[in-house]
Structure formats: C-alpha cells, structure tokens
Scaffold this motif. Structure first.
Motif, PDB file in Angstrom:
ATOM      1  N   LEU A 182       0.865  -1.170   0.000  1.00 16.16           N
ATOM      2  CA  LEU A 182       0.000   0.000   0.000  1.00 16.16           C
ATOM      3  C   LEU A 182       0.904   1.224   0.000  1.00 16.16           C
ATOM      4  O   LEU A 182       1.579   1.506   0.997  1.00 16.16           O
ATOM      5  CB  LEU A 182      -0.913  -0.005   1.230  1.00 16.16           C
ATOM      6  CG  LEU A 182      -2.207  -0.836   1.117  1.00 16.16           C
ATOM      7  CD1 LEU A 182      -1.932  -2.280   0.781  1.00 16.16           C
ATOM      8  CD2 LEU A 182      -3.030  -0.732   2.392  1.00 16.16           C
ATOM      9  N   ALA A 217      -6.561   1.433  -4.254  1.00 21.30           N
ATOM     10  CA  ALA A 217      -7.356   0.971  -3.112  1.00 21.30           C
ATOM     11  C   ALA A 217      -8.660   1.763  -3.013  1.00 21.30           C
ATOM     12  O   ALA A 217      -8.683   2.973  -3.229  1.00 21.30           O
ATOM     13  CB  ALA A 217      -6.555   1.103  -1.829  1.00 21.30           C
ATOM     14  N   TYR A 232      -0.982  -1.398  -4.440  1.00 19.30           N
ATOM     15  CA  TYR A 232      -2.241  -0.694  -4.245  1.00 19.30           C
ATOM     16  C   TYR A 232      -1.916   0.751  -3.873  1.00 19.30           C
ATOM     17  O   TYR A 232      -1.241   1.005  -2.873  1.00 19.30           O
ATOM     18  CB  TYR A 232      -3.063  -1.332  -3.123  1.00 19.30           C
ATOM     19  CG  TYR A 232      -3.601  -2.693  -3.466  1.00 19.30           C
ATOM     20  CD1 TYR A 232      -4.937  -2.862  -3.816  1.00 19.30           C
ATOM     21  CD2 TYR A 232      -2.771  -3.812  -3.444  1.00 19.30           C
ATOM     22  CE1 TYR A 232      -5.433  -4.119  -4.132  1.00 19.30           C
ATOM     23  CE2 TYR A 232      -3.260  -5.068  -3.771  1.00 19.30           C
ATOM     24  CZ  TYR A 232      -4.590  -5.221  -4.115  1.00 19.30           C
ATOM     25  OH  TYR A 232      -5.079  -6.457  -4.436  1.00 19.30           O
ATOM     26  N   GLN A 253     -12.487  -2.345   0.484  1.00 16.02           N
ATOM     27  CA  GLN A 253     -11.707  -3.423  -0.107  1.00 16.02           C
ATOM     28  C   GLN A 253     -11.025  -4.248   0.987  1.00 16.02           C
ATOM     29  O   GLN A 253     -10.577  -3.707   1.992  1.00 16.02           O
ATOM     30  CB  GLN A 253     -10.651  -2.825  -1.041  1.00 16.02           C
ATOM     31  CG  GLN A 253      -9.938  -3.815  -1.910  1.00 16.02           C
ATOM     32  CD  GLN A 253      -9.211  -3.122  -3.056  1.00 16.02           C
ATOM     33  OE1 GLN A 253      -9.018  -1.898  -3.036  1.00 16.02           O
ATOM     34  NE2 GLN A 253      -8.801  -3.885  -4.033  1.00 16.02           N
TER      35      GLN A 253
END
Length: 240
Positions: A161, A232, A203, A236
């Motif tokens: 992320l 993202a 992401y 999710q």
C-alpha cells in the motif's frame, strides 16, 4: 487489521475522521479496537486521537504504538498530553525494524522512511500474517531518498500500500517541493519493468483531494488499472 475470530481490530493512523474509522471496525466488522499504530505527526495521521479523550469518547488505556520522537511529542504538547495524563491512551514504544507480536500469527514491524519530520520521525509498517505479508507506506518524500529499493520491496511482499498523494506536479497551485511525495507517475515508471504478477501487488493509497485517481471512473484510474496496478477503494479487503 481485523481478526474476525477473536473479534479484535487494529487501526493504522488515527485520521481526523476517526469516527468513521471507528464505526467501520466496531460496527461493520463487529470487533473491538485494541490498538492504534501511528506513522508520524502530520495532521491526517494522528489528530483523530482527540476523539478518544474526555470531550468525546472518554476511552481508557487504548494502546497507541509510537516511535520515540512521536512519543515525546504526544507527552509534551497539548492537547495530546491530556490524553496521556488522563490515561485515555497508553503509549507503547516501538523500535525501528523490531517486530511486535499482536496475535498468534500476526506480526507488525515499523521501519523508518524519509519524510518531512518536523515533529516526529516517519515510519511505514511491515504486516506479517499467517499466509501473506503487506507493506504499508502512506507517506515518504521520494523513493530515491530511501536506502531501500522499491522494486526489490515489491518482490518481497504480497501486498504493498503505497503513497499516492499526487499523480503529477500540476495538481496543486503551490510549490510542490514544500510537500514532497513520490508522484504516482514516477512510481509507475519505476516499477514499469515488473511482471504483471508483481505489479498486481501494488495498491495506491493516501490520495489528495486533487488526485483524479479518487474517481474510479476517471480515465486516469482506468489507465492505471490497465497498466496492472491497483487503486485501493473503501471497503476493499486484503487477506493475510
């Protein structure tokens, strides 16, 4: 992070809209918030702690995991130090590259990243689950300022992320060098040689309100997905 079997959850960064974060964990997932991990002392990442205090929830001894400078900042500056003295929060000191076991098969490990550290250091987190691992890096100045190679990091994790504050430098009408972040266009160029499988681990998160990637129907969002990366979205789920 949510453990549905134990009905426990952990939050990474306490945003100004902490009530929404709290409702997602406690109502949507039916869990108890048992810990908060902070990355740094910029307003979008810790100011939600105020909701734990006397004026709002009046919580007791919520574990808040922090690095040493962040700990001193909260202990020595109001209104944050009131949360400490009233025992609304219980500061837990964490160390660079030293993992913390928070479940039978769940480990969290902070690591320092270069960022505008006016009040505290800045960290990302390695999150190691039973089957998969995740790297959480919502803020960093530029990838080239770090002593780690992003392309190698992608190969080491199942999910990443990554900071996507700005897509390019034209989004805002101010000197972007004062608020450095890796532009998404730069990150994509840096990772362009990766396989489809490795690109699919990425992401993009932490988008500024000016970033067209916020709109899933924008041409930019569609083009990034076509390149093999992910953006993202709220709700999710990634399984560890």
């Amino acid at each position: 992070i949510v453990n549905p079997l134990r009905k426990q959850s952990w939050l990474f960064d306490a945003a100004p809209d902490f009530p929404s974060q709290y409702r997602i964990l406690t109502e949507n997932h039916n869990t108890e918030l048992v810990g908060i991990f902070l990355t740094h002392a910029h307003m979008g990442h810790y100011t939600g702690l105020l909701h734990l205090g006397r004026e709002v929830m009046g919580k007791k001894n919520v574990p808040v995991y922090v690095m040493s400078r962040m700990k001193r900042f909260l202990e020595t500056n109001g209104p944050w130090n009131q949360l400490v003295t009233l025992k609304n929060i219980n500061l837990k000191l964490i160390e660079n590259n030293k993992d913390i076991k928070i479940g039978e098969q769940l480990f969290i490990e902070p690591f320092l990243v270069p960022h505008r550290d006016e009040y505290s250091e800045t960290v990302g987190y390695r999150i190691i689950g039973k089957e998969k691992s995740l790297a959480f890096i919502p803020d960093i100045d530029k990838w080239e300022k770090w002593d780690k190679k992003l392309i190698g990091l992608v190969k080491d994790f199942d999910y990443l992320l990554l900071d996507a504050t700005f897509y390019n430098s034209k989004e805002i009408n101010r000197d972007i060098s004062e608020i450095p972040h890796p532009l998404v266009s730069e990150t994509i160029d840096l990772l362009d040689s990766l396989s489809k499988e490795n690109k699919g681990k990425v992401y993009f998160i932490h988008m500024n309100h000016t970033n067209p990637m916020l709109d899933p129907n924008s041409e930019l969002s569609k083009s990034i997905i076509m390149k093999g990366f992910n953006i993202a979205r709220l709700g999710q789920k990634l399984y560890l």
